[in-house]
Motif scaffolding. Sequence first.
Motif, PDB file in Angstrom:
ATOM      1  N   GLU A  86      -5.086  75.805   4.058  1.00 50.03           N
ATOM      2  CA  GLU A  86      -3.957  76.080   3.163  1.00 50.03           C
ATOM      3  C   GLU A  86      -4.335  75.975   1.694  1.00 50.03           C
ATOM      4  O   GLU A  86      -3.580  76.416   0.826  1.00 50.03           O
ATOM      5  CB  GLU A  86      -2.799  75.146   3.481  1.00 50.03           C
ATOM      6  N   THR A  87      -5.501  75.407   1.386  1.00 53.23           N
ATOM      7  CA  THR A  87      -5.963  75.360  -0.004  1.00 53.23           C
ATOM      8  C   THR A  87      -6.422  76.723  -0.505  1.00 53.23           C
ATOM      9  O   THR A  87      -6.648  76.894  -1.707  1.00 53.23           O
ATOM     10  CB  THR A  87      -7.122  74.362  -0.147  1.00 53.23           C
ATOM     11  N   ALA A  88      -6.554  77.704   0.400  1.00 47.43           N
ATOM     12  CA  ALA A  88      -6.938  79.062  -0.001  1.00 47.43           C
ATOM     13  C   ALA A  88      -5.704  79.795  -0.530  1.00 47.43           C
ATOM     14  O   ALA A  88      -4.809  80.159   0.230  1.00 47.43           O
ATOM     15  CB  ALA A  88      -7.546  79.807   1.182  1.00 47.43           C
ATOM     16  N   ASP A  89      -5.648  79.998  -1.830  1.00 43.77           N
ATOM     17  CA  ASP A  89      -4.458  80.567  -2.462  1.00 43.77           C
ATOM     18  C   ASP A  89      -4.139  81.978  -1.989  1.00 43.77           C
ATOM     19  O   ASP A  89      -2.975  82.391  -1.972  1.00 43.77           O
ATOM     20  CB  ASP A  89      -4.640  80.598  -3.987  1.00 43.77           C
ATOM     21  N   PHE A  90      -5.139  82.717  -1.571  1.00 42.66           N
ATOM     22  CA  PHE A  90      -4.948  84.133  -1.268  1.00 42.66           C
ATOM     23  C   PHE A  90      -4.091  84.387  -0.024  1.00 42.66           C
ATOM     24  O   PHE A  90      -3.620  85.510   0.183  1.00 42.66           O
ATOM     25  CB  PHE A  90      -6.300  84.839  -1.119  1.00 42.66           C
ATOM     26  N   ILE A  91      -3.887  83.372   0.828  1.00 44.12           N
ATOM     27  CA  ILE A  91      -3.143  83.611   2.065  1.00 44.12           C
ATOM     28  C   ILE A  91      -1.690  84.013   1.806  1.00 44.12           C
ATOM     29  O   ILE A  91      -1.037  84.581   2.684  1.00 44.12           O
ATOM     30  CB  ILE A  91      -3.185  82.393   3.021  1.00 44.12           C
ATOM     31  N   ARG A 112       1.474  74.840   5.743  1.00 44.45           N
ATOM     32  CA  ARG A 112       2.796  74.270   5.940  1.00 44.45           C
ATOM     33  C   ARG A 112       3.885  75.223   5.442  1.00 44.45           C
ATOM     34  O   ARG A 112       5.069  74.953   5.586  1.00 44.45           O
ATOM     35  CB  ARG A 112       2.905  72.924   5.228  1.00 44.45           C
ATOM     36  N   ASP A 113       3.456  76.336   4.842  1.00 42.00           N
ATOM     37  CA  ASP A 113       4.400  77.312   4.304  1.00 42.00           C
ATOM     38  C   ASP A 113       4.676  78.413   5.325  1.00 42.00           C
ATOM     39  O   ASP A 113       3.892  78.644   6.249  1.00 42.00           O
ATOM     40  CB  ASP A 113       3.842  77.939   3.021  1.00 42.00           C
ATOM     41  N   ASP A 114       5.791  79.101   5.127  1.00 40.88           N
ATOM     42  CA  ASP A 114       6.102  80.284   5.924  1.00 40.88           C
ATOM     43  C   ASP A 114       5.541  81.506   5.198  1.00 40.88           C
ATOM     44  O   ASP A 114       5.954  81.808   4.082  1.00 40.88           O
ATOM     45  CB  ASP A 114       7.614  80.421   6.110  1.00 40.88           C
ATOM     46  N   LEU A 115       4.592  82.177   5.822  1.00 45.86           N
ATOM     47  CA  LEU A 115       3.906  83.294   5.168  1.00 45.86           C
ATOM     48  C   LEU A 115       4.662  84.587   5.467  1.00 45.86           C
ATOM     49  O   LEU A 115       4.365  85.306   6.423  1.00 45.86           O
ATOM     50  CB  LEU A 115       2.462  83.369   5.662  1.00 45.86           C
ATOM     51  N   SER A 116       5.652  84.872   4.641  1.00 40.76           N
ATOM     52  CA  SER A 116       6.601  85.951   4.927  1.00 40.76           C
ATOM     53  C   SER A 116       5.955  87.326   4.926  1.00 40.76           C
ATOM     54  O   SER A 116       6.503  88.274   5.508  1.00 40.76           O
ATOM     55  CB  SER A 116       7.748  85.918   3.905  1.00 40.76           C
ATOM     56  N   GLU A 216      10.137  83.435   9.845  1.00 36.17           N
ATOM     57  CA  GLU A 216      11.551  83.111   9.660  1.00 36.17           C
ATOM     58  C   GLU A 216      12.037  81.954  10.525  1.00 36.17           C
ATOM     59  O   GLU A 216      13.063  81.346  10.231  1.00 36.17           O
ATOM     60  CB  GLU A 216      12.406  84.347   9.978  1.00 36.17           C
ATOM     61  N   VAL A 217      11.315  81.657  11.603  1.00 33.73           N
ATOM     62  CA  VAL A 217      11.867  80.748  12.607  1.00 33.73           C
ATOM     63  C   VAL A 217      11.969  79.305  12.124  1.00 33.73           C
ATOM     64  O   VAL A 217      12.884  78.576  12.521  1.00 33.73           O
ATOM     65  CB  VAL A 217      11.049  80.823  13.920  1.00 33.73           C
TER      66      VAL A 217
END
Length: 317
Positions: A86-91, A112-116, A216-217
């Motif tokens: 998750e430290t990779a900003d590009f995701i 830990r983020d939702d990658l919309s 979204e879940v």
Amino acid sequence: MVGKYDIEIYNNKVHYFLTIKRNITILKGNSATGKTELIRLISEYEANGNSSGISLKCDKKCSVLTNIAWELRLASMSQTIIFIDETADFIKTKRFAELVKGSDNYFVIVTRDDLSQLPYSIDEIYGLTNVSSTSKYKAYKKVYNEMYKLYNLNPIQRVNPELVITEDSNSGYQCFSHIFANCVSANGKSNIYANIRTQSDKRILVIVDGAAFGPEVGKIMSYLAVNDNSCVLYAPESFEYILLSSELLDVPKDILHETYNYADSKAFVSWEEYYTRYLIDASGQTIYKYSKTQLNKNYLGNKALEKIKQVLPEQIQ
């Protein structure tokens, strides 16, 4: 890239077991659950091999992608299971999403983020759990970690809905509006959450395409966990998957039960896309010729609808 792959990586302190079967797998969870250590072990093994004191077993190459020249490195990778911390900003960028589409690699993303911007499946969101105390491992001093599904929506609870909300506004909605009396479309997955909140006084059945609903879940399940809400989420792979499962067409069982062997990540960014293409091709010369935008009326006949309803969980039939 197609296939289902077991990954085992370990040193003298920790041991990980993972199974990867789609192009995008998400690893979530709180701090100190072993996610960062997993990435570190793979990175160190990639750099130093067996001399690192780490062993890695997998039928595909495993690699870690970091912020450093990530586009160039990704362009050079093929048939690889790529791990990203998750430290990779590009995701979170649109560019990364563009490159995932059409890639013949699999991606395991710790976040830990939702990658919309990425269409990943509800079924491919995992946590890591310590299984060292189980009878299988309790005689050993190592820490053993396995994946577990973060969201297990089946079997769903029984519901007699006052309102049915579909993600789909096209063929799926047209079909479900013939099955359920009070059915509306949310006009896209990003609108489901708001629809649930504004209709919180009703018993709601929400039908979404699970193969791409992963971003979204999380917020929906968090909302339902803290609110006295009689909302039930039904998440089949996709509406096309339901039709393929209905036996209206002659579909080999492997297509539905071992999709990982057929849905090439280079051609299909999600299994939803694969099922749609397969259904269009399989139905093209039949009375059930399929269009995603306008549902063929033959799917709405009594016999066809009965077959479709039999695929639905009995709790919502």
